[in-house]
Design an enzyme around this catalytic site. Structure first.
Site, PDB file in Angstrom:
ATOM      1  N   ASN A 205       0.801  -1.287   0.006  1.00  7.03           N
ATOM      2  CA  ASN A 205      -0.107  -0.031  -0.060  1.00  7.03           C
ATOM      3  C   ASN A 205       0.967   1.132   0.151  1.00  7.03           C
ATOM      4  OD1 ASN A 205       0.537   0.605   2.900  1.00  7.03           O
ATOM      5  ND2 ASN A 205      -0.278  -1.363   3.293  1.00  7.03           N
ATOM      6  N   ARG A 206       0.309   2.403   0.008  1.00  6.87           N
ATOM      7  CA  ARG A 206       0.895   3.432   0.001  1.00  6.87           C
ATOM      8  C   ARG A 206       1.827   4.240   1.090  1.00  6.87           C
ATOM      9  NH1 ARG A 206      -0.157   5.308  -5.154  1.00  6.87           N
ATOM     10  NH2 ARG A 206      -1.889   4.661  -6.125  1.00  6.87           N
TER      11      ARG A 206
END
Ligand code: CTP
Length: 394
Positions: A205-206
């Site tokens: 994920n970011r």
């Protein structure tokens, strides 16, 4: 003093030149020094000298920056040191006057303040000055009394700026008094976990880890023993301050958290943990043999829910809709003491240097915080964790 943001206020006194040495000493000890000069101070020593030695532009005018700058500067300060402090600056501070940049910053700051008086001996013993000094003490200012010796007038008396070593010692005491988390062990997670698909690919994920790193720094600065469990490489300046365990997957993070929490008084789960991982992690790189591919995923364990014991548990909630409701549900379902909820819709917060958030506590109270840097947010969050820990200790 490593990493401490010290505002060194210099006022109109013949001893102003001695503050140049203080800048050098404080920087040698690892502090960041922002010099703020009154107009009178600039008559004694040049702004350029202070800017050059401190490595940043000395501030001496309220109106040079935008109208909010004194507030911003005040919020960033860990300590305000005023050396030398003239009789008129002491008088201004005692009556809450904010008419120059130094007094405005000092009035706006909530950090400890150390005032080193230096002036003519008659001015110092004057009833008005003594009343002002007494007032400052009652407001919580630390006063470093002037030293006895030869004064600018040629007279011998009490009025000289105290020795640099005494001033530095007073700053150190003020910093140490803030270490209210001494003896507390805090586990902090950071970054996004990576769940392997095959030998070269993963799901992630970011999350950048910035919030977790800022929390580790803030907790360490207040004296806590910090264990940082991270998927992302922390910045260099954190390396010698905290124990770091580098992990990759949710499972690795879970094991590291369980181990670290055996000795911990609080856990702050700032990491973005994958909720699902591939059922199989292929040892070899998967080849593209067909037009479509289906990846079968399985739920990971919820790490924070499984932490047991007397630990204070703080979670984060990253939401794109229904922020308050979702966060309150997580607080309850994961049996947390506190949750920090972020609206991450539209790419906000993840990877950014700034955040806005709401803190919700177990007792149902909540507080919204407007946009601020992750460093500032970390200070706010650790302050709340400290309150929970202090309550627990009683
Ligand atoms: N968390 C955890 N273990 C997981 C997933 C999340 O410990 N397997 C923690 C996170 O570190 C965070 C909190 O739980 O502190 C909430 O994480 P979040 O991703 O916002 O929520 P989820 O519980 O994963 O639920 P959903 O993804 O459905 O919103």
């Amino acid at each position: 003093m490593i990493g401490k943001n010290i505002i060194l206020g210099v006022t109109g006194s013949i001893a102003a030149y001695k503050a140049l040495d203080l800048v050098v000493s404080l920087r040698t000890l690892g502090a960041n020094v922002q010099v703020v000069m009154t107009e009178a101070a600039t008559r004694f020593v040049s702004v350029l000298s202070f800017s050059a030695l401190s490595g940043q532009q000395a501030i001496c005018n309220m109106w040079e920056e935008n109208g909010l700058s004194h507030i911003t500067i005040a919020q960033k300060a860990d300590i305000i040191l005023i050396a030398p402090a003239s009789a008129s600056t002491i008088a201004r501070l005692a009556c809450g006057d904010a008419s120059d940049i130094l007094s405005a910053i000092t009035l706006a700051a909530t950090c400890p303040k150390v005032v080193c008086a230096a002036m003519n001996d008659n001015m110092y013993v004057n009833t008005a000055t003594q009343a002002n000094v007494k007032t400052l003490k009652s407001y919580g200012f630390k006063i470093v009394e002037p030293a006895y010796g030869r004064l600018a007038s040629g007279k011998i008396g009490r009025g000289r700026l105290a020795d640099a070593s005494d001033i530095i010692a007073a700053v150190q005491v003020a910093i140490d008094e803030q270490k209210d988390l001494l003896g507390q062990a805090i586990v902090i997670t950071a970054g996004g976990t990576r769940e392997a698909i095959d030998a070269v690919r993963f799901i992630s994920n970011r999350s950048s880890g910035k919030m977790g790193f800022a929390l580790a720094q803030a907790a360490w600065q207040r004296g806590a023993k910090v264990t940082l469990i991270s998927t992302a490489t922390p910045p260099l300046e954190l390396h010698d301050k905290v124990d770091i365990t580098m992990v990759d997957s949710a499972l690795e993070m879970q094991k590291a958290v369980q181990q670290a929490c055996l000795q911990a008084s609080a856990i702050i789960m700032a990491a973005a943990v994958a909720d699902y991982k591939p059922v199989y992690q292929e040892e070899q790189k998967i080849k593209k043999t067909s037009e479509h591919m289906t990846l079968q995923l399985i739920r990971t364990e919820d790490i924070i829910s499984q932490v047991s014991g007397c630990c204070i548990k703080v979670g984060f909630a990253a939401e794109t809709a229904d922020l308050l409701k979702q966060a309150k549900d997580k607080l309850k379902n994961k049996n947390l003491d506190m949750i920090v909820a972020n609206d991450v819709s539209g790419g906000r917060v993840f990877g950014s240097d700034n955040t806005q958030f709401v803190i919700i506590k177990k007792d149902g109270s909540s507080h919204f915080y407007e946009d601020m840097s992750k460093t500032e947010a970390a200070t706010v969050i650790i302050e709340e964790v400290a309150k929970l820990l202090n309550k627990e200790d009683k």
